[in-house]
Scaffold this motif. Structure first.
Motif, PDB file in Angstrom:
ATOM      1  N   MET A   8       0.710  -1.330  -0.084  1.00 27.57           N
ATOM      2  CA  MET A   8      -0.064  -0.087  -0.135  1.00 27.57           C
ATOM      3  C   MET A   8       0.963   1.197   0.232  1.00 27.57           C
ATOM      4  O   MET A   8       1.999   1.199  -0.014  1.00 27.57           O
ATOM      5  CB  MET A   8      -1.119  -0.190   1.139  1.00 27.57           C
ATOM      6  CG  MET A   8      -1.862  -1.309   0.970  1.00 27.57           C
ATOM      7  SD  MET A   8      -3.165  -1.394   2.348  1.00 27.57           S
ATOM      8  CE  MET A   8      -2.041  -1.913   3.887  1.00 27.57           C
ATOM      9  N   PHE A   9       0.188   2.437   0.069  1.00 26.06           N
ATOM     10  CA  PHE A   9       0.915   3.496  -0.474  1.00 26.06           C
ATOM     11  C   PHE A   9       2.008   4.128   0.237  1.00 26.06           C
ATOM     12  O   PHE A   9       3.010   4.192  -0.339  1.00 26.06           O
ATOM     13  CB  PHE A   9      -0.272   4.865  -0.710  1.00 26.06           C
ATOM     14  CG  PHE A   9       0.424   6.256  -0.940  1.00 26.06           C
ATOM     15  CD1 PHE A   9       0.901   6.316  -2.254  1.00 26.06           C
ATOM     16  CD2 PHE A   9       0.699   7.062  -0.071  1.00 26.06           C
ATOM     17  CE1 PHE A   9       1.662   7.712  -2.672  1.00 26.06           C
ATOM     18  CE2 PHE A   9       1.060   8.399  -0.365  1.00 26.06           C
ATOM     19  CZ  PHE A   9       1.878   8.609  -1.606  1.00 26.06           C
ATOM     20  N   THR A  10       1.963   4.438   1.469  1.00 27.33           N
ATOM     21  CA  THR A  10       3.021   4.666   2.539  1.00 27.33           C
ATOM     22  C   THR A  10       4.005   3.862   2.433  1.00 27.33           C
ATOM     23  O   THR A  10       5.196   4.300   2.156  1.00 27.33           O
ATOM     24  CB  THR A  10       2.617   4.946   3.738  1.00 27.33           C
ATOM     25  OG1 THR A  10       1.575   5.776   3.851  1.00 27.33           O
ATOM     26  CG2 THR A  10       3.701   5.148   4.832  1.00 27.33           C
ATOM     27  N   ALA A  11       3.984   2.489   2.436  1.00 24.98           N
ATOM     28  CA  ALA A  11       4.981   1.424   2.617  1.00 24.98           C
ATOM     29  C   ALA A  11       5.655   1.428   1.236  1.00 24.98           C
ATOM     30  O   ALA A  11       6.887   1.271   1.156  1.00 24.98           O
ATOM     31  CB  ALA A  11       4.530  -0.054   3.178  1.00 24.98           C
ATOM     32  N   GLU A  55      -0.583  -3.185  -4.680  1.00 25.13           N
ATOM     33  CA  GLU A  55      -1.939  -2.363  -4.579  1.00 25.13           C
ATOM     34  C   GLU A  55      -3.081  -2.827  -4.101  1.00 25.13           C
ATOM     35  O   GLU A  55      -3.485  -4.185  -4.685  1.00 25.13           O
ATOM     36  CB  GLU A  55      -2.101  -1.904  -6.052  1.00 25.13           C
ATOM     37  CG  GLU A  55      -0.803  -0.795  -6.702  1.00 25.13           C
ATOM     38  CD  GLU A  55      -0.905   0.397  -5.878  1.00 25.13           C
ATOM     39  OE1 GLU A  55      -1.815   0.865  -5.147  1.00 25.13           O
ATOM     40  OE2 GLU A  55      -0.006   1.111  -5.817  1.00 25.13           O
ATOM     41  N   ARG A  56      -3.726  -2.573  -3.250  1.00 29.68           N
ATOM     42  CA  ARG A  56      -4.834  -3.359  -2.451  1.00 29.68           C
ATOM     43  C   ARG A  56      -6.397  -2.899  -2.610  1.00 29.68           C
ATOM     44  O   ARG A  56      -7.228  -3.463  -2.432  1.00 29.68           O
ATOM     45  CB  ARG A  56      -4.653  -3.559  -1.040  1.00 29.68           C
ATOM     46  CG  ARG A  56      -3.170  -3.983  -0.617  1.00 29.68           C
ATOM     47  CD  ARG A  56      -2.635  -5.269  -0.997  1.00 29.68           C
ATOM     48  NE  ARG A  56      -3.421  -6.214  -0.488  1.00 29.68           N
ATOM     49  CZ  ARG A  56      -3.182  -7.795  -0.808  1.00 29.68           C
ATOM     50  NH1 ARG A  56      -2.253  -7.919  -1.609  1.00 29.68           N
ATOM     51  NH2 ARG A  56      -4.095  -8.599  -0.337  1.00 29.68           N
ATOM     52  N   CYS A  57      -6.396  -1.870  -3.261  1.00 28.63           N
ATOM     53  CA  CYS A  57      -7.803  -1.305  -3.297  1.00 28.63           C
ATOM     54  C   CYS A  57      -7.593  -0.454  -4.571  1.00 28.63           C
ATOM     55  O   CYS A  57      -6.883   0.204  -5.126  1.00 28.63           O
ATOM     56  CB  CYS A  57      -8.140  -0.539  -2.206  1.00 28.63           C
ATOM     57  SG  CYS A  57      -9.773   0.102  -2.106  1.00 28.63           S
ATOM     58  N   ASN A  68      -4.482  -7.129  -6.132  1.00 25.05           N
ATOM     59  CA  ASN A  68      -4.990  -8.430  -5.535  1.00 25.05           C
ATOM     60  C   ASN A  68      -6.187  -8.696  -6.518  1.00 25.05           C
ATOM     61  O   ASN A  68      -7.063  -9.675  -6.341  1.00 25.05           O
ATOM     62  CB  ASN A  68      -5.191  -8.156  -4.284  1.00 25.05           C
ATOM     63  CG  ASN A  68      -6.552  -6.932  -3.789  1.00 25.05           C
ATOM     64  OD1 ASN A  68      -6.401  -6.064  -4.776  1.00 25.05           O
ATOM     65  ND2 ASN A  68      -6.691  -7.012  -2.586  1.00 25.05           N
ATOM     66  N   SER A  69      -6.578  -7.884  -7.571  1.00 33.44           N
ATOM     67  CA  SER A  69      -7.689  -8.321  -8.362  1.00 33.44           C
ATOM     68  C   SER A  69      -7.403  -7.572  -9.953  1.00 33.44           C
ATOM     69  O   SER A  69      -6.664  -6.533  -9.615  1.00 33.44           O
ATOM     70  CB  SER A  69      -8.950  -7.731  -8.058  1.00 33.44           C
ATOM     71  OG  SER A  69      -9.113  -6.252  -7.768  1.00 33.44           O
ATOM     72  N   GLN A  70      -8.039  -7.664 -10.743  1.00 33.49           N
ATOM     73  CA  GLN A  70      -7.856  -7.163 -12.141  1.00 33.49           C
ATOM     74  C   GLN A  70      -8.273  -5.854 -11.981  1.00 33.49           C
ATOM     75  O   GLN A  70      -7.773  -5.049 -12.607  1.00 33.49           O
ATOM     76  CB  GLN A  70      -8.458  -8.030 -13.090  1.00 33.49           C
ATOM     77  CG  GLN A  70      -8.242  -7.635 -14.426  1.00 33.49           C
ATOM     78  CD  GLN A  70      -6.735  -7.591 -14.955  1.00 33.49           C
ATOM     79  OE1 GLN A  70      -6.224  -8.886 -14.758  1.00 33.49           O
ATOM     80  NE2 GLN A  70      -6.116  -6.627 -15.365  1.00 33.49           N
ATOM     81  N   ALA A  71      -9.430  -5.810 -11.061  1.00 35.99           N
ATOM     82  CA  ALA A  71      -9.894  -4.105 -11.062  1.00 35.99           C
ATOM     83  C   ALA A  71      -8.892  -3.299 -10.580  1.00 35.99           C
ATOM     84  O   ALA A  71      -8.786  -2.131 -10.804  1.00 35.99           O
ATOM     85  CB  ALA A  71     -10.902  -4.228 -10.141  1.00 35.99           C
TER      86      ALA A  71
END
Length: 402
Positions: free
Chosen positions: A124-127, A144-146, A172-175
């Motif tokens: 995720m962004f900060t890390a 990228e998780r969301c 974690n998804s194609q979206a």
């Protein structure tokens, strides 16, 4: 899940830091065979949310498979520190105290220099930002998780500026992958590795005790929502849906697990609609997974998601989900086979499908079994671990050269 809750630069955390975090070498296991690939995993916190749980599952699982895993939480630990400790994964907390904390970045650089990891994997962004700035040229996998609609121009500018230090971007998804590409991530760096879900087994005694503790009749049929009570999740659509459902099926009860800025508003709506006696706002629960497994139906009305751990956990337990028609949900739920998909904002649709499932036990059992089979075959933790192992080995091969 809303990225704001996942350790964005706005997250402050505590201002102090433990002495060991200034000397990370004290926290790392000694005498490890350096022929074993070493991975440094970096995340903002180890709170009780879905991404943090996936972080713990991956690190613990690969440690058990023989990888040399090391974990860093930039801001704080949390409930998901426990699986790391149980698996013997060394963890260092850096206690980031500022939006951009140069001291935290310096500590992370010291850890990288000490450990010399073969791969750095950030979440995720900060890390993602800190890990790439501290990488020292080592390959970095960013997670990228969301579908992070909360990100503004400067966050996207940071991602673009650091893309040259990125070996792979994992969605974690194609979206999520498609969203990252739309915001400037090179398509050739993107790969999709779905979340892994641990199988859940419904416990009839837990369900009976839960209903009793909530002063609900033993023949109640729980319809569960579990998530943050925030605008992204559209919980008010479900309060309205339950108003309709309660009139059609008086055995239905609405169990709402989670906190958020819309909780009080949702509670007022339930009172206004006259069905508060059949609703229970449970807040944060350590046994949330057991509550999900005890449901007859799970519903999720979100207008955007990354990949819902809640939906996956429900399906693994044979609970049929009713979800909003967004790309990430369609990747999990086969409409009419393993659950139902309805338009975003369609409260009547949520009500109709919930009533259909509650009224037809055979349909609910058949679809629940299909949902469980799909999770075991396509979204198990072992499948997730296999995919990450393959990705890491690909990067190691690239690093080694011909």
């Amino acid at each position: 899940m809303d990225g704001r809750g996942q350790g964005g630069f706005g997250e402050s955390g505590g201002f102090g830091y433990c002495f060991d975090s200034l000397r990370p070498e004290r926290r790392f296991a000694a005498g490890i065979d350096r022929t074993v690939p070493r991975v440094l995993s970096v995340i903002a916190t180890l709170d009780g949310s879905g991404a943090e749980k996936q972080f713990a599952l991956l690190n613990a699982g690969l440690q058990a498979r023989g990888w040399d895993m090391h974990a860093v939480a930039l801001t704080r630990g949390g409930p998901n520190s426990q699986p790391l400790d149980a698996a013997g994964v060394p963890l260092t907390v850096l206690h980031k105290a500022l939006k951009f904390d140069p001291l935290c970045l310096a500590r992370l650089r010291r850890i990288v220099a000490k450990l010399k990891p073969d791969v750095i994997h950030s979440w995720m962004f900060t890390a993602n930002a800190y890990a790439r700035m501290a990488s020292g040229g080592r390959p970095v996998v960013t997670g990228e998780r969301c579908v992070d609609r909360w990100k503004g121009g400067w966050q996207h500018a940071v991602d673009r500026r650091l893309i040259g230090r990125t070996a792979r971007v994992v969605g974690n998804s194609q979206a999520v992958a498609d969203f990252a590409i739309e915001r400037g991530a090179p398509a050739d760096l993107l790969t999709v590795i779905p979340n892994g879900v641990e199988p859940l087994t419904p416990d009839p005694s837990f369900r009976a005790n839960l209903l009793s503790s909530l002063q609900l009749p033993p023949d109640s049929q729980p319809v569960v929502f579990a998530g943050r009570l925030a605008s992204q999740k559209r919980p008010e659509d479900l309060i309205w849906a339950f108003q309709l459902l309660h009139q059609a099926n008086p055995s239905a009860v609405h169990l709402i697990v989670g906190e958020g800025p819309l909780r009080e508003r949702c509670e007022r709506q339930a009172l206004h609609f006259g069905h508060a006696h059949r609703c229970r706002f449970l807040g944060h629960r350590q046994d949330a997974a057991k509550i999900i497994a005890a449901a007859d139906v799970l519903w999720l009305a979100s207008e955007y998601e990354g990949q819902s751990n809640t939906v996956m956990e429900a399906m693994s337990a044979g609970v049929v989900p009713i979800v909003s028609d967004i790309p990430s949900n369609r990747e999990l739920v086969a409409d009419g086979e393993t659950g139902f998909v309805v338009k975003v904002g369609d409260s009547l649709g949520f009500c109709q499908f919930a009533d259909r499932l509650l009224s037809a036990g055979d349909l609910r059992s058949r679809m629940g079994a299909a949902a469980g089979d799909r999770m075991r075959e396509e979204f198990s933790v072992d499948v997730m671990l296999d995919r990450y192992e393959a990705l890491y080995r690909e990067l190691l091969d690239e690093k080694a050269g011909p």
